[in-house]
Design a protein around this motif. Structure first.
Motif, mmCIF file in Angstrom:
data_model
loop_
_atom_site.group_PDB
_atom_site.id
_atom_site.type_symbol
_atom_site.label_atom_id
_atom_site.label_comp_id
_atom_site.label_asym_id
_atom_site.label_seq_id
_atom_site.Cartn_x
_atom_site.Cartn_y
_atom_site.Cartn_z
ATOM 1 N N ARG A 31 6.832 -10.779 -1.487
ATOM 2 C CA ARG A 31 5.722 -11.274 -0.783
ATOM 3 C C ARG A 31 6.185 -12.262 0.298
ATOM 4 N N ARG A 32 7.248 -13.253 -0.057
ATOM 5 C CA ARG A 32 7.861 -14.146 0.778
ATOM 6 C C ARG A 32 8.603 -13.600 1.923
ATOM 7 N N ALA A 33 9.350 -12.342 1.459
ATOM 8 C CA ALA A 33 10.057 -11.703 2.397
ATOM 9 C C ALA A 33 9.579 -10.908 3.266
ATOM 10 N N VAL A 34 8.423 -10.359 2.939
ATOM 11 C CA VAL A 34 7.546 -9.329 3.709
ATOM 12 C C VAL A 34 6.076 -9.617 3.493
ATOM 13 N N PRO A 35 5.672 -10.709 4.393
ATOM 14 C CA PRO A 35 4.411 -10.905 3.942
ATOM 15 C C PRO A 35 3.408 -9.892 4.833
ATOM 16 N N GLY A 36 2.352 -9.460 4.104
ATOM 17 C CA GLY A 36 1.436 -8.638 4.608
ATOM 18 C C GLY A 36 1.590 -7.222 4.095
ATOM 19 N N TYR A 37 2.402 -7.015 3.447
ATOM 20 C CA TYR A 37 2.528 -5.665 2.882
ATOM 21 C C TYR A 37 3.301 -5.767 1.437
ATOM 22 N N GLU A 95 -9.057 -0.635 2.934
ATOM 23 C CA GLU A 95 -10.220 -1.313 3.368
ATOM 24 C C GLU A 95 -10.018 -2.260 4.633
ATOM 25 N N GLU A 96 -8.577 -2.526 4.807
ATOM 26 C CA GLU A 96 -8.321 -3.099 6.214
ATOM 27 C C GLU A 96 -8.211 -2.195 7.143
ATOM 28 N N ARG A 97 -8.301 -0.827 6.989
ATOM 29 C CA ARG A 97 -8.230 0.247 7.995
ATOM 30 C C ARG A 97 -6.695 0.221 8.376
ATOM 31 N N ARG A 98 -5.745 -0.012 7.577
ATOM 32 C CA ARG A 98 -4.433 0.131 7.831
ATOM 33 C C ARG A 98 -3.995 1.366 7.048
ATOM 34 N N TRP A 99 -4.170 2.563 7.833
ATOM 35 C CA TRP A 99 -4.260 3.962 7.175
ATOM 36 C C TRP A 99 -2.683 4.294 6.752
ATOM 37 N N SER A 100 -1.964 3.932 7.755
ATOM 38 C CA SER A 100 -0.472 4.468 7.834
ATOM 39 C C SER A 100 0.238 3.483 6.526
ATOM 40 N N ALA A 101 -0.235 2.383 6.524
ATOM 41 C CA ALA A 101 0.504 1.457 5.600
ATOM 42 C C ALA A 101 -0.143 1.968 4.151
ATOM 43 N N ALA A 102 -1.388 2.280 3.979
ATOM 44 C CA ALA A 102 -1.807 2.626 2.603
ATOM 45 C C ALA A 102 -1.115 4.306 2.277
ATOM 46 N N ALA A 103 -0.889 4.920 3.374
ATOM 47 C CA ALA A 103 -0.338 6.322 3.028
ATOM 48 C C ALA A 103 1.024 6.008 2.635
ATOM 49 N N LEU A 104 1.703 5.338 3.310
ATOM 50 C CA LEU A 104 3.290 4.916 2.982
ATOM 51 C C LEU A 104 3.426 4.268 1.568
ATOM 52 N N HIS A 105 2.356 3.481 1.298
ATOM 53 C CA HIS A 105 2.468 2.804 0.049
ATOM 54 C C HIS A 105 2.323 3.701 -1.264
ATOM 55 N N ALA A 106 1.011 4.490 -1.103
ATOM 56 C CA ALA A 106 0.898 5.365 -2.189
ATOM 57 C C ALA A 106 1.804 6.726 -2.077
ATOM 58 N N GLY A 107 1.948 7.168 -1.062
ATOM 59 C CA GLY A 107 2.793 8.247 -1.028
ATOM 60 C C GLY A 107 4.121 8.307 -1.295
ATOM 61 N N GLY A 108 4.651 7.148 -0.530
ATOM 62 C CA GLY A 108 6.063 6.731 -0.699
ATOM 63 C C GLY A 108 6.363 6.113 -1.990
ATOM 64 N N MET A 109 5.523 5.530 -2.620
ATOM 65 C CA MET A 109 5.872 5.020 -4.090
ATOM 66 C C MET A 109 5.909 6.244 -4.794
ATOM 67 N N LEU A 110 4.800 7.289 -4.867
ATOM 68 C CA LEU A 110 5.060 8.624 -5.922
ATOM 69 C C LEU A 110 6.255 9.278 -5.494
ATOM 70 N N LEU A 111 6.657 9.660 -4.372
ATOM 71 C CA LEU A 111 7.584 10.352 -3.975
ATOM 72 C C LEU A 111 9.069 9.743 -4.361
ATOM 73 N N LEU A 112 9.115 8.421 -3.949
ATOM 74 C CA LEU A 112 10.354 7.510 -4.343
ATOM 75 C C LEU A 112 10.561 7.327 -5.859
ATOM 76 N N GLY A 113 9.511 7.367 -6.582
ATOM 77 C CA GLY A 113 9.395 7.160 -8.033
ATOM 78 C C GLY A 113 10.000 8.053 -8.710
ATOM 79 N N VAL A 114 9.260 9.550 -8.213
ATOM 80 C CA VAL A 114 9.907 10.771 -8.962
ATOM 81 C C VAL A 114 11.453 10.966 -8.725
ATOM 82 N N ILE A 115 11.842 10.693 -7.316
ATOM 83 C CA ILE A 115 13.128 10.677 -7.252
ATOM 84 C C ILE A 115 14.015 9.873 -7.915
ATOM 85 N N ALA A 116 13.651 8.454 -8.011
ATOM 86 C CA ALA A 116 14.105 7.422 -8.957
ATOM 87 C C ALA A 116 14.235 7.924 -10.356
ATOM 88 N N ALA A 117 13.229 8.478 -10.959
ATOM 89 C CA ALA A 117 13.068 8.802 -12.187
ATOM 90 C C ALA A 117 14.097 9.973 -12.542
#
Length: 125
Positions: A31-37, A95-117
């Motif tokens: 959170r200190r390194a990348v505020p807001g995401y 809620e903040e209408r940050r559509w791309s960030a929300a998609a990146l967060h949810a979708g990216g975490m799922l995809l990267l998590g499966v690859i990492a596992a």
């Protein structure tokens, strides 16, 4: 090992506390390194998926005992990773209408998590 082996239960409890403390430290630093995401949760869940894949792969290939795998998986990594926080963070981004960030967060975490596992499993076996 029975389902309620007191030593395993105690190990899971202690390891879960350690995992939660490590999660707090990683999240605070991110959170200190990348505020807001919510980068911390992404890093935590992807690295946790890798480590759980590794533990599971080691267990499957008989390089790790069931009791230790339970303490590491359910305890340490269960305390370290957090699906619920990731879900709430995605909702906040929506809620903040940050559509791309929300998609990146949810979708990216799922995809990267499966690859990492998968990578952890492969390495463990």
């Amino acid at each position: 090992m029975s389902a309620l082996d007191p030593g395993v239960v105690a190990g899971v409890a202690v390891a879960g506390g350690v995992g939660a403390a490590v999660r707090y430290g990683v999240d605070t630093a991110a959170r200190r390194a990348v505020p807001g995401y919510p980068l911390g949760t992404l890093v935590i869940n992807v690295s946790g998926a890798f480590l759980l894949g590794l533990v599971t792969g080691l267990l499957a290939s008989d390089h790790l005992g069931t009791a230790l795998a339970t303490v590491l998986g359910a305890g340490l990594l269960g305390g370290y990773t957090t699906f619920s926080t990731a879900s709430v963070e995605a909702v906040v981004l929506l809620e903040e209408r940050r559509w791309s960030a929300a998609a990146l967060h949810a979708g990216g975490m799922l995809l990267l998590g499966v690859i990492a596992a998968g990578a952890g499993w492969w390495l463990g076996t």
